[in-house]
Design a protein around this motif. Structure first.
Motif: not given
Length: 325
Positions: A23-41, A235-244
């Motif tokens: 859902d957060g990917g809808l905010c940034n076109n799914f362009e997450f740094p690899d570092e973030f995705v691995k840290a979140l996992y 989602t972390v910090d409520g990150m997601g499309r629109g209002a999250g």
């Protein structure tokens, strides 16, 4: 239905689903740094989260891979780069939209994939196509959920018909999806009662995915939980499309099961604050409140926020005209 548990209860049926990348990917076109995705996992593993949703299984015939980050497509090899053999209790999930996923070719048999759960997203009018996807994924060995989107727009009789059809499928869980952030806790409770009654009838779990247009995502989530809903999206910090979405740190802090730990997720807020500072936008704002109150898609509000407009009254009038035209 009687309330299930209380504020001090530990419910072993609860499953926390982190949907940040999807859902957060809808905010940034799914362009997450690899570092973030691995840290979140790693954070989700430490926090006791049950499922981590990596993104969509979008069709590469319909969507150009060059125009999106890799989590729009969730190639198995990309997931493996993050999770390895995933020798943990955390399960891996992806979302597959009806009509936007080449599920027969892109979703491999479970024994060839790191994915555990396929979450199938549908509208009320595409249930037969959703059942075809459920059956295909179940046959391949996956857990499945059915996420009926924009349920605040659906007629009760149509929801009942859909749940009866889906109940006869091999799906594992029905999902209440408040796509427009339009529901109030009383409505969430009534929907939870309805979904859970059919869940009991057919032996299915029930989940909720809430949006925060009216700052009620957390309230709607825990209200539905009291009625027996057990799969909780956040989602972390409520990150997601629109209002999250419902914030993961709120859910983990609320649940009383000692398996859940909020500290690892609090650490991830340092990353999401960096996203905000770089210009990625999500979270409660007046235009999202208005689309929630009007029970309509947040698309106009997303454009309003993107353009840094502040003429809220004008926007309210524009939205009224759009809805009533």
């Amino acid at each position: 239905m009687a309330q299930k548990g209380d504020l001090l209860s530990v419910r072993e049926d609860i499953r926390v689903v982190d949907a940040t990348i999807r859902d957060g990917g809808l905010c940034n076109n799914f362009e997450f740094p690899d570092e973030f995705v691995k840290a979140l996992y790693k954070a989700n593993v430490k926090a006791g989260v049950d499922y981590m949703e990596f993104g969509y299984k979008a069709s590469k015939e319909l969507f150009n891979e060059k125009e999106f980050g890799k989590w729009k497509f969730c190639n198995d090899d990309d997931i493996r780069e993050v999770v390895g053999e995933n020798n943990t209790d955390l399960k891996i999930a992806v979302m597959a939209d009806v009509g936007r996923t080449d599920f027969k070719n892109d979703i491999l048999p479970k024994n060839e994939s790191p994915i555990n759960l396929v979450r199938i997203a549908t509208y009320i009018n595409t249930i037969p196509a959703a059942v075809e996807m459920i059956e295909d994924c179940a046959k391949k060995g996956y857990e499945t959920t059915i996420n009926i989107m924009a349920v605040s727009k659906a007629r009760t009789e149509d929801i009942i018909t859909a749940l009866d059809i889906l109940g006869k499928s091999p799906v594992d869980a029905f999902y209440i999806v408040d796509s427009y952030g339009a529901l109030y806790p009383e409505e969430s409770r009534k929907l939870a009662e309805l979904y859970c009654s059919y869940g009991e009838k057919y032996g299915k779990a029930v989940g909720i995915h809430a949006h925060n247009n009216q700052q009620l995502a957390f309230a709607n989530t825990i209200e539905a939980m009291t009625q027996g809903v057990s799969y909780l999206d956040a989602t972390v910090d409520g990150m997601g499309r629109g209002a999250g979405n419902c914030a993961l740190e709120l859910v983990l802090g609320f649940l009383k099961n000692p398996k859940y730990k909020v500290d690892p997720i609090l650490k991830m807020l340092e990353y999401t604050q960096q996203f905000r500072e770089s210009g990625v936008k999500w979270g409660y704002d007046v235009p999202y409140m208005l689309t929630g109150q009007y029970n309509t898609h947040p698309r106009p509000a997303i454009s309003f926020v993107k353009d840094d407009r502040k003429d809220y009254t004008n926007f309210a009038h524009e939205l009224f005209d759009i809805i009533n035209s």
